[in-house]
Scaffold this active site. Structure first.
Site, PDB file in Angstrom:
ATOM      1  N   HIS A  68     -44.988  37.005 -32.662  1.00 31.00           N
ATOM      2  CA  HIS A  68     -46.032  36.215 -33.342  1.00 31.00           C
ATOM      3  C   HIS A  68     -46.546  36.897 -34.615  1.00 31.00           C
ATOM      4  O   HIS A  68     -46.937  36.231 -35.563  1.00 31.00           O
ATOM      5  CB  HIS A  68     -47.193  35.931 -32.372  1.00 31.00           C
ATOM      6  CG  HIS A  68     -46.858  34.856 -31.372  1.00 31.00           C
ATOM      7  ND1 HIS A  68     -47.495  34.727 -30.170  1.00 31.00           N
ATOM      8  CD2 HIS A  68     -45.946  33.850 -31.399  1.00 31.00           C
ATOM      9  CE1 HIS A  68     -46.993  33.692 -29.501  1.00 31.00           C
ATOM     10  NE2 HIS A  68     -46.047  33.164 -30.229  1.00 31.00           N
ATOM     11  N   PRO A 102     -49.447  25.739 -30.998  1.00 30.39           N
ATOM     12  CA  PRO A 102     -50.073  25.797 -32.327  1.00 30.39           C
ATOM     13  C   PRO A 102     -50.951  27.041 -32.436  1.00 30.39           C
ATOM     14  O   PRO A 102     -51.705  27.356 -31.516  1.00 30.39           O
ATOM     15  CB  PRO A 102     -50.929  24.527 -32.386  1.00 30.39           C
ATOM     16  CG  PRO A 102     -50.375  23.627 -31.322  1.00 30.39           C
ATOM     17  CD  PRO A 102     -49.810  24.519 -30.262  1.00 30.39           C
ATOM     18  N   ARG A 103     -50.800  27.745 -33.561  1.00 31.65           N
ATOM     19  CA  ARG A 103     -51.555  28.994 -33.747  1.00 31.65           C
ATOM     20  C   ARG A 103     -52.314  28.959 -35.052  1.00 31.65           C
ATOM     21  O   ARG A 103     -51.843  28.368 -36.014  1.00 31.65           O
ATOM     22  CB  ARG A 103     -50.553  30.160 -33.824  1.00 31.65           C
ATOM     23  CG  ARG A 103     -50.684  31.155 -32.703  1.00 31.65           C
ATOM     24  CD  ARG A 103     -49.690  32.289 -32.858  1.00 31.65           C
ATOM     25  NE  ARG A 103     -48.349  31.872 -33.127  1.00 31.65           N
ATOM     26  CZ  ARG A 103     -47.571  32.428 -34.055  1.00 31.65           C
ATOM     27  NH1 ARG A 103     -48.026  33.416 -34.816  1.00 31.65           N
ATOM     28  NH2 ARG A 103     -46.342  31.988 -34.255  1.00 31.65           N
ATOM     29  N   GLY A 175     -47.121  29.918 -20.943  1.00 31.34           N
ATOM     30  CA  GLY A 175     -47.903  31.152 -21.039  1.00 31.34           C
ATOM     31  C   GLY A 175     -47.811  31.937 -19.746  1.00 31.34           C
ATOM     32  O   GLY A 175     -47.225  31.468 -18.760  1.00 31.34           O
ATOM     33  N   HIS A 202     -44.752  24.329 -16.710  1.00 31.40           N
ATOM     34  CA  HIS A 202     -44.221  25.493 -15.998  1.00 31.40           C
ATOM     35  C   HIS A 202     -44.898  25.518 -14.623  1.00 31.40           C
ATOM     36  O   HIS A 202     -46.123  25.520 -14.540  1.00 31.40           O
ATOM     37  CB  HIS A 202     -44.564  26.784 -16.741  1.00 31.40           C
ATOM     38  CG  HIS A 202     -43.720  27.027 -17.948  1.00 31.40           C
ATOM     39  ND1 HIS A 202     -43.673  26.171 -19.002  1.00 31.40           N
ATOM     40  CD2 HIS A 202     -42.873  28.041 -18.253  1.00 31.40           C
ATOM     41  CE1 HIS A 202     -42.835  26.641 -19.914  1.00 31.40           C
ATOM     42  NE2 HIS A 202     -42.337  27.776 -19.487  1.00 31.40           N
ATOM     43  N   GLU A 205     -43.454  29.607 -11.366  1.00 31.73           N
ATOM     44  CA  GLU A 205     -42.548  30.560 -12.049  1.00 31.73           C
ATOM     45  C   GLU A 205     -42.631  31.933 -11.387  1.00 31.73           C
ATOM     46  O   GLU A 205     -41.709  32.733 -11.469  1.00 31.73           O
ATOM     47  CB  GLU A 205     -42.940  30.642 -13.531  1.00 31.73           C
ATOM     48  CG  GLU A 205     -41.958  31.433 -14.377  1.00 31.73           C
ATOM     49  CD  GLU A 205     -42.334  31.482 -15.856  1.00 31.73           C
ATOM     50  OE1 GLU A 205     -43.371  30.917 -16.248  1.00 31.73           O
ATOM     51  OE2 GLU A 205     -41.580  32.113 -16.618  1.00 31.73           O
ATOM     52  N   ASP A 287     -34.705  28.483 -22.484  1.00 28.37           N
ATOM     53  CA  ASP A 287     -36.056  29.054 -22.466  1.00 28.37           C
ATOM     54  C   ASP A 287     -36.381  29.729 -23.803  1.00 28.37           C
ATOM     55  O   ASP A 287     -37.123  29.206 -24.606  1.00 28.37           O
ATOM     56  CB  ASP A 287     -36.210  30.066 -21.310  1.00 28.37           C
ATOM     57  CG  ASP A 287     -37.637  30.198 -20.825  1.00 28.37           C
ATOM     58  OD1 ASP A 287     -38.490  29.430 -21.294  1.00 28.37           O
ATOM     59  OD2 ASP A 287     -37.892  31.053 -19.951  1.00 28.37           O
TER      60      ASP A 287
HETATM   61  C1  LIG Z   1     -40.183  33.616 -19.918  1.00 29.69           C
HETATM   62  N1  LIG Z   1     -40.865  32.500 -19.371  1.00 29.69           N
HETATM   63  C2  LIG Z   1     -41.951  31.904 -19.933  1.00 29.69           C
HETATM   64  N2  LIG Z   1     -42.952  31.484 -19.127  1.00 29.69           N
HETATM   65  C3  LIG Z   1     -44.084  30.951 -19.611  1.00 29.69           C
HETATM   66  N3  LIG Z   1     -44.306  30.798 -20.932  1.00 29.69           N
HETATM   67  C4  LIG Z   1     -43.345  31.188 -21.796  1.00 29.69           C
HETATM   68  C5  LIG Z   1     -42.121  31.738 -21.343  1.00 29.69           C
HETATM   69  N4  LIG Z   1     -41.361  31.990 -22.417  1.00 29.69           N
HETATM   70  C6  LIG Z   1     -42.098  31.621 -23.509  1.00 29.69           C
HETATM   71  N5  LIG Z   1     -43.299  31.163 -23.132  1.00 29.69           N
HETATM   72  C7  LIG Z   1     -44.418  30.687 -23.972  1.00 29.69           C
HETATM   73  O1  LIG Z   1     -43.924  30.429 -25.275  1.00 29.69           O
HETATM   74  C8  LIG Z   1     -44.596  31.244 -26.248  1.00 29.69           C
HETATM   75  C9  LIG Z   1     -43.640  31.631 -27.350  1.00 29.69           C
HETATM   76  O2  LIG Z   1     -43.284  30.484 -28.084  1.00 29.69           O
HETATM   77  P1  LIG Z   1     -44.293  29.686 -29.044  1.00 29.69           P
HETATM   78  O3  LIG Z   1     -45.163  30.693 -29.761  1.00 29.69           O
HETATM   79  O4  LIG Z   1     -45.100  28.761 -28.200  1.00 29.69           O
HETATM   80  O5  LIG Z   1     -43.377  28.971 -30.006  1.00 29.69           O
HETATM   81  C10 LIG Z   1     -45.101  32.421 -25.431  1.00 29.69           C
HETATM   82  O6  LIG Z   1     -46.193  33.064 -26.059  1.00 29.69           O
HETATM   83  C11 LIG Z   1     -45.497  31.757 -24.099  1.00 29.69           C
HETATM   84  O7  LIG Z   1     -46.761  31.130 -24.212  1.00 29.69           O
END
Ligand SMILES: CNc1ncnc2c1ncn2[C@@H]1O[C@H](COP(=O)(O)O)[C@@H](O)[C@H]1O
Length: 348
Positions: A68, A102-103, A175, A202, A205, A287
């Site tokens: 990020h 969104p950030r 997340g 999710h 998990e 993923d």
């Molecule tokens: C490995 N398993 C997982 N489980 C849960 N959340 C995940 C993830 N992998 C990714 N993210 C989610 O996606 C964000 C990154 O992409 P974006 O900044 O949103 O594009 C991570 O910060 C997390 O919130």
């Protein structure tokens, strides 16, 4: 022989339904981002988990925080989105649902709304350039940020679903699964559902989340991300399995991610086997193809070799993914036609 198999899985038309934008950045793009921000002192080894390496899920979430920092400007979001779309297309993905949180970044002027607008501009740009993949977007809620931000995100997703010409199709809940409780997010998710947004959540998990899982399943979601610990053999329950099956909620399964993140001990123990044997709709996904150093063609090949799938079963899996997508029926029909045509070409 190996090359021929690789070629088949690459040529196989595929649908990717579970791809987090910032986790999907390739090493080539990452190197460019790192070079643009030398002051951050980030090495590529900090943003990807390569062959043979594993991390805890907790460490995976630290990797996203590093990434990020590299994507904190509008131009970074545009670059990573276009690159990721083109990379999926060159791996044979014909329909892609990207998701991203969104950030805002005060220091660069990035706002959450601008973030989504930029992703949508990049999607449009790829379409205008003729990149051969249909793209849709899911706005992501990071559970770490709590119920107020979740509600804000839902409202924004509602606005974009109206203004984006059908590109924004739903919401993702993701997340760190160990942070917060799903019950606090129910009002936002319920609202999203009522306003016609699709829900990809999710679920299970990590182990021991039965209560939360049951609650979120009651919404119900339109698709489940991972669902690793739903079934009784791994500490879930028959009741959860029955609910998922009765409501026919497809599972998005990300094998390499689960193995590298250590929630599944080996490929042959992956819950794909359990659910596929039940005849339940399963969709193979990446993923985070950048972080976990994989590709969708590789995931199909891994599933086929691990579980001895025939060529017909592999085609059936990729076709089934079309039905599980959030695309409108007209697009699904086009995709089915293309699948049939490509099947004839590949096997002629
Ligand atoms: C490995 N398993 C997982 N489980 C849960 N959340 C995940 C993830 N992998 C990714 N993210 C989610 O996606 C964000 C990154 O992409 P974006 O900044 O949103 O594009 C991570 O910060 C997390 O919130």
């Amino acid at each position: 022989m190996q090359d021929e198999a690789d070629l088949f899985y690459r040529q196989l038309p595929k649908v990717e339904l579970h791809a987090h934008l910032n986790g999907s950045i390739s090493s080539a793009t990452m190197q460019r981002l790192v070079a643009q921000k030398p002051h951050l002192h980030i090495q590529h080894s900090m943003t990807a988990i390569n062959r043979g390496q594993r991390r805890t899920l907790d460490e995976c979430f630290q990797v996203f925080e590093v990434i990020h920092q590299l994507t904190d400007r509008v131009e970074d979001i545009f670059t990573v989105t276009t690159d990721v779309i083109k990379e999926f297309a060159s791996d044979g993905v014909k329909y892609l649902e990207l998701r991203s949180t969104p950030r805002e970044e005060k220091s660069t002027g990035l706002t959450k709304r601008k973030y989504v607008e930029t992703v949508l501009e990049a999607i449009k740009h790829c379409k205008q350039e003729g990149v051969d993949v249909e793209v849709r977007f899911l706005v992501a809620i990071d559970r770490r940020h709590g119920p107020e931000v979740a509600m804000e995100t839902v409202k924004m997703a509602e606005d974009f679903s109206v203004s984006s010409d059908g590109v924004v199709v739903g919401l993702d809940l993701s997340g760190d699964p160990t942070v917060g409780h799903g019950k606090d997010l129910i009002p936002s998710l319920q609202r999203a559902r009522n306003s016609g947004l699709k829900l990809a959540l999710h679920l299970a998990e990590v182990p021991s989340q039965q209560e939360e899982t049951q609650l979120l399943l009651s919404l119900p979601p339109d698709r489940i991300g991972h669902g690793t610990f739903l079934h009784p053999e791994v500490g879930g329950s028959q009741e959860l399995v029955d609910t998922v099956m009765k409501k026919c909620i497809p599972l998005e399964l990300c094998m390499t991610s689960n193995i590298k993140g250590q929630t599944v001990s080996s490929y042959d123990k992956h819950h794909f086997l359990y659910w596929n044997n039940l005849g339940h709709p399963c969709v193979l996904c990446t993923d985070d193809k950048g972080v976990f150093a994989t590709e969708l063609s590789q995931e199909y090949q891994l599933a086929a070799t691990t579980f001895n799938l025939s060529t017909a079963e592999v085609w059936a899996l990729s076709e089934q993914a079309i039905d599980c997508s959030f695309a409108p029926e007209s697009i699904k029909q086009d995709l089915r036609r293309r699948w049939a045509q490509l099947k004839r070409e590949i096997h002629s």
